[in-house]
Design a protein around this motif. Structure first.
Motif, PDB file in Angstrom:
ATOM      1  N   LEU A 160       0.819  -1.205   0.000  1.00 53.68           N
ATOM      2  CA  LEU A 160       0.000   0.000   0.000  1.00 53.68           C
ATOM      3  C   LEU A 160       0.857   1.260   0.000  1.00 53.68           C
ATOM      4  N   PHE A 161       2.147   1.163   0.420  1.00 54.28           N
ATOM      5  CA  PHE A 161       3.021   2.331   0.464  1.00 54.28           C
ATOM      6  C   PHE A 161       3.732   2.587  -0.872  1.00 54.28           C
ATOM      7  N   LEU A 162       3.676   1.651  -1.797  1.00 53.42           N
ATOM      8  CA  LEU A 162       4.379   1.830  -3.065  1.00 53.42           C
ATOM      9  C   LEU A 162       3.823   2.984  -3.904  1.00 53.42           C
ATOM     10  N   PRO A 163       2.486   3.163  -3.995  1.00 49.43           N
ATOM     11  CA  PRO A 163       2.004   4.348  -4.734  1.00 49.43           C
ATOM     12  C   PRO A 163       2.458   5.663  -4.122  1.00 49.43           C
ATOM     13  N   VAL A 164       2.678   5.692  -2.804  1.00 47.54           N
ATOM     14  CA  VAL A 164       3.168   6.921  -2.165  1.00 47.54           C
ATOM     15  C   VAL A 164       4.576   7.243  -2.673  1.00 47.54           C
ATOM     16  N   VAL A 165       5.410   6.213  -2.836  1.00 50.35           N
ATOM     17  CA  VAL A 165       6.755   6.435  -3.367  1.00 50.35           C
ATOM     18  C   VAL A 165       6.677   6.937  -4.811  1.00 50.35           C
ATOM     19  N   MET A 166       5.727   6.436  -5.585  1.00 51.54           N
ATOM     20  CA  MET A 166       5.575   6.915  -6.954  1.00 51.54           C
ATOM     21  C   MET A 166       5.151   8.383  -6.984  1.00 51.54           C
ATOM     22  N   LEU A 167       4.297   8.800  -6.063  1.00 49.00           N
ATOM     23  CA  LEU A 167       3.948  10.218  -5.974  1.00 49.00           C
ATOM     24  C   LEU A 167       5.179  11.054  -5.637  1.00 49.00           C
ATOM     25  N   LEU A 168       6.009  10.525  -4.745  1.00 47.66           N
ATOM     26  CA  LEU A 168       7.252  11.221  -4.412  1.00 47.66           C
ATOM     27  C   LEU A 168       8.161  11.309  -5.630  1.00 47.66           C
ATOM     28  N   TYR A 169       8.198  10.259  -6.431  1.00 44.77           N
ATOM     29  CA  TYR A 169       9.015  10.264  -7.643  1.00 44.77           C
ATOM     30  C   TYR A 169       8.527  11.319  -8.631  1.00 44.77           C
ATOM     31  N   LEU A 170       7.238  11.372  -8.856  1.00 46.55           N
ATOM     32  CA  LEU A 170       6.690  12.325  -9.825  1.00 46.55           C
ATOM     33  C   LEU A 170       6.890  13.768  -9.378  1.00 46.55           C
ATOM     34  N   GLY A 171       6.943  13.992  -8.049  1.00 46.33           N
ATOM     35  CA  GLY A 171       7.065  15.351  -7.555  1.00 46.33           C
ATOM     36  C   GLY A 171       8.488  15.836  -7.358  1.00 46.33           C
ATOM     37  N   LEU A 172       9.409  14.935  -6.969  1.00 50.81           N
ATOM     38  CA  LEU A 172      10.745  15.379  -6.558  1.00 50.81           C
ATOM     39  C   LEU A 172      11.879  14.778  -7.370  1.00 50.81           C
ATOM     40  N   ASN A 173      11.588  13.929  -8.350  1.00 52.33           N
ATOM     41  CA  ASN A 173      12.690  13.269  -9.044  1.00 52.33           C
ATOM     42  C   ASN A 173      13.565  14.236  -9.824  1.00 52.33           C
ATOM     43  N   GLN A 174      12.998  15.322 -10.344  1.00 60.37           N
ATOM     44  CA  GLN A 174      13.787  16.266 -11.113  1.00 60.37           C
ATOM     45  C   GLN A 174      14.758  17.056 -10.248  1.00 60.37           C
ATOM     46  N   THR A 175      14.403  17.295  -8.994  1.00 60.78           N
ATOM     47  CA  THR A 175      15.242  18.110  -8.112  1.00 60.78           C
ATOM     48  C   THR A 175      16.051  17.284  -7.121  1.00 60.78           C
ATOM     49  N   LEU A 176      15.493  16.184  -6.626  1.00 62.66           N
ATOM     50  CA  LEU A 176      16.170  15.364  -5.615  1.00 62.66           C
ATOM     51  C   LEU A 176      16.141  13.898  -6.026  1.00 62.66           C
ATOM     52  N   PRO A 177      16.834  13.527  -7.109  1.00 67.53           N
ATOM     53  CA  PRO A 177      16.772  12.129  -7.565  1.00 67.53           C
ATOM     54  C   PRO A 177      17.388  11.152  -6.583  1.00 67.53           C
ATOM     55  N   GLU A 178      18.494  11.525  -5.921  1.00 71.34           N
ATOM     56  CA  GLU A 178      19.128  10.615  -4.975  1.00 71.34           C
ATOM     57  C   GLU A 178      18.250  10.375  -3.753  1.00 71.34           C
ATOM     58  N   THR A 179      17.546  11.418  -3.307  1.00 70.35           N
ATOM     59  CA  THR A 179      16.633  11.255  -2.169  1.00 70.35           C
ATOM     60  C   THR A 179      15.499  10.303  -2.514  1.00 70.35           C
ATOM     61  N   VAL A 180      14.953  10.456  -3.707  1.00 70.22           N
ATOM     62  CA  VAL A 180      13.887   9.554  -4.142  1.00 70.22           C
ATOM     63  C   VAL A 180      14.395   8.122  -4.204  1.00 70.22           C
ATOM     64  N   LEU A 181      15.622   7.939  -4.679  1.00 71.33           N
ATOM     65  CA  LEU A 181      16.190   6.590  -4.750  1.00 71.33           C
ATOM     66  C   LEU A 181      16.364   5.988  -3.370  1.00 71.33           C
ATOM     67  N   TRP A 182      16.860   6.791  -2.426  1.00 68.76           N
ATOM     68  CA  TRP A 182      17.038   6.288  -1.063  1.00 68.76           C
ATOM     69  C   TRP A 182      15.699   5.919  -0.426  1.00 68.76           C
ATOM     70  N   VAL A 183      14.697   6.755  -0.621  1.00 64.14           N
ATOM     71  CA  VAL A 183      13.371   6.446  -0.065  1.00 64.14           C
ATOM     72  C   VAL A 183      12.813   5.179  -0.696  1.00 64.14           C
ATOM     73  N   SER A 184      12.968   5.043  -2.010  1.00 66.57           N
ATOM     74  CA  SER A 184      12.486   3.843  -2.698  1.00 66.57           C
ATOM     75  C   SER A 184      13.182   2.592  -2.178  1.00 66.57           C
ATOM     76  N   ASN A 185      14.495   2.649  -2.057  1.00 66.45           N
ATOM     77  CA  ASN A 185      15.226   1.501  -1.525  1.00 66.45           C
ATOM     78  C   ASN A 185      14.800   1.175  -0.101  1.00 66.45           C
ATOM     79  N   GLY A 186      14.559   2.226   0.693  1.00 65.86           N
ATOM     80  CA  GLY A 186      14.131   1.994   2.075  1.00 65.86           C
ATOM     81  C   GLY A 186      12.772   1.330   2.153  1.00 65.86           C
ATOM     82  N   VAL A 187      11.828   1.793   1.321  1.00 62.78           N
ATOM     83  CA  VAL A 187      10.484   1.213   1.347  1.00 62.78           C
ATOM     84  C   VAL A 187      10.500  -0.232   0.850  1.00 62.78           C
ATOM     85  N   VAL A 188      11.234  -0.490  -0.237  1.00 66.58           N
ATOM     86  CA  VAL A 188      11.312  -1.863  -0.758  1.00 66.58           C
ATOM     87  C   VAL A 188      11.995  -2.785   0.254  1.00 66.58           C
TER      88      VAL A 188
END
Length: 396
Positions: free
Chosen positions: A319-347
């Protein structure tokens, strides 16, 4: 006298032999990395070369004919005063060589834009050069190597200085496709909740995740293959596949996956559907794996409880995976490494939490201090966990 003459002849033969060996050695060295009779290109092409050791030459790489290699070559031509920019996705330690000289190494997983001409000394920035792409342990992602297109407008008379090895935001440019899939997932979860409200609430309740309530035991006795569970597995598979395609873009470099399913990187919709099918097949097919291992370890009485706990926990964590996708769509252009770390943490939390939850449930029914049961848990949960973490998380 005759003996001295024979010794002189032998010495002359030895000198001729050594001279022949030296000539052959130089000839072999001069024949190394001989290219195909192709005209060098100004930029990159889709044709790559690999080293053929028996013939000591470069030959055209055919993906359906040759086995994947770790080093790929291509002849390029650098024109005077003109940059030659290429863009590519790289894992850590991917290296570029020009004329067998190391010129670039990726320090972290990212997408890079490199001006190849800037990697050479000023006196050598002209003419044909041999470009080599090398990746340790696994083949590099050749499909990501393309010619960079400069779209920025410049003022007249202003000199343009290309960036060297400039990391770009990770991921694809198909945000609209990701957004459509995310809306589809939201509608799927909403429709399931409206149609199966009691069963949906029984799975997605935070207060009962680690409790000992009666409904916790009631869930483990209900049938697993129901329309509710199948639809939730479909929603989870789409969410996980979307995350893999959007953020973990280099997972397609897995040799087995590329051999079985050769899907172009640009076909985003097809790749999402392919990964969703693989994830759903893994979730549903794990029951057969548990039945086999349960028969081998003679613990078949635990198989159904273990699989039901696996399904419930993986659906809850998903259920938390769509939240990570929202984070990706919003912050990937400015904070790609942060999005990657959050994704790895959730997975990682999803995979490790599922194993811990299963171990807790099995321990209630039979103590895992028993070496036999502990070995069964390692074979069915811990070893697959390590493999998944290696393929998805520790790739970066």
């Amino acid at each position: 006298m005759l003996r001295k003459t024979m010794n002189g002849v032998r010495f002359l033969i030895l000198l001729l032999f050594l001279a022949g060996m030296l000539f052959c050695s130089r000839s072999t060295r001069a024949a190394e990395y001989r290219p195909l009779p192709l005209a060098p290109r100004g930029g990159l092409s889709a044709d790559w070369l690999i080293y053929d050791a028996p013939r000591n030459s470069l030959i055209l790489y055919l993906p359906d004919y040759h086995s994947p290699a770790q080093a790929y070559y291509q002849w390029i031509t650098i024109r005077p005063g003109r940059p030659l920019s290429i863009t590519f996705a790289a894992r850590k330690d991917l290296s570029l060589f020009l004329d067998n000289r190391l010129v670039f190494t990726a320090r972290s997983p990212a997408s890079y834009t490199v001006d190849v001409a800037r990697l050479l000394p000023p006196a050598q920035r002209v003419g044909p050069h041999l470009l080599c792409v090398w990746q340790p342990e696994i083949p590099p992602n050749l499909a990501s190597f393309t010619n960079a297109v400069v779209t920025a407008a410049t003022q007249p008379g202003k000199k343009v200085t290309p960036l060297l090895a400039q990391p770009r935001p990770r991921g694809h440019q198909g945000q609209n496709v990701f957004l459509c899939f995310l809306l589809l997932i939201g509608l799927l979860y909403g429709g399931i909740r409206a149609a199966y409200q009691p069963g949906f609430a029984r799975i997605y309740q935070f207060e009962g995740l680690w409790s000992k309530q009666a409904n916790d035991q009631d869930f483990l006795t209900k049938p697993t293959i129901t329309w509710l569970n199948l639809l939730l597995v479909l929603a989870f598979a789409l969410s996980f596949a979307l995350l893999l395609v959007a953020i973990h873009t280099n997972i397609q470099t897995i040799v087995i996956l590329r051999r079985l399913f050769d899907v172009p990187e640009s076909a985003i919709v097809l790749r999402v559907l392919l990964y969703a099918g693989l994830v759903a097949g893994f979730v549903l097919g794990k029951y057969l794996f548990l039945e086999l291992m349960g028969y081998i370890f003679d613990v078949t009485f635990l198989v159904m409880v273990q699989y039901r706990e696996f399904v419930r926990t993986i659906l809850f964590m998903g259920l938390f995976l769509p939240v990570v996708m929202l984070l990706y769509l919003g912050l990937n252009q400015t904070l790609p490494e942060t999005v990657l770390w959050v994704s790895n943490g959730v997975v990682s939390l999803m995979l490790v939490g599922t194993v811990l939850r299963i171990a807790r449930t099995l321990h209630r029914r039979s103590s895992l201090l028993n070496l036999h049961l502990f070995s069964y848990l390692c074979a069915t949960e811990v070893i697959p966990l390590v493999i998944l973490l290696k393929l998805i998380v520790f790739t970066y």
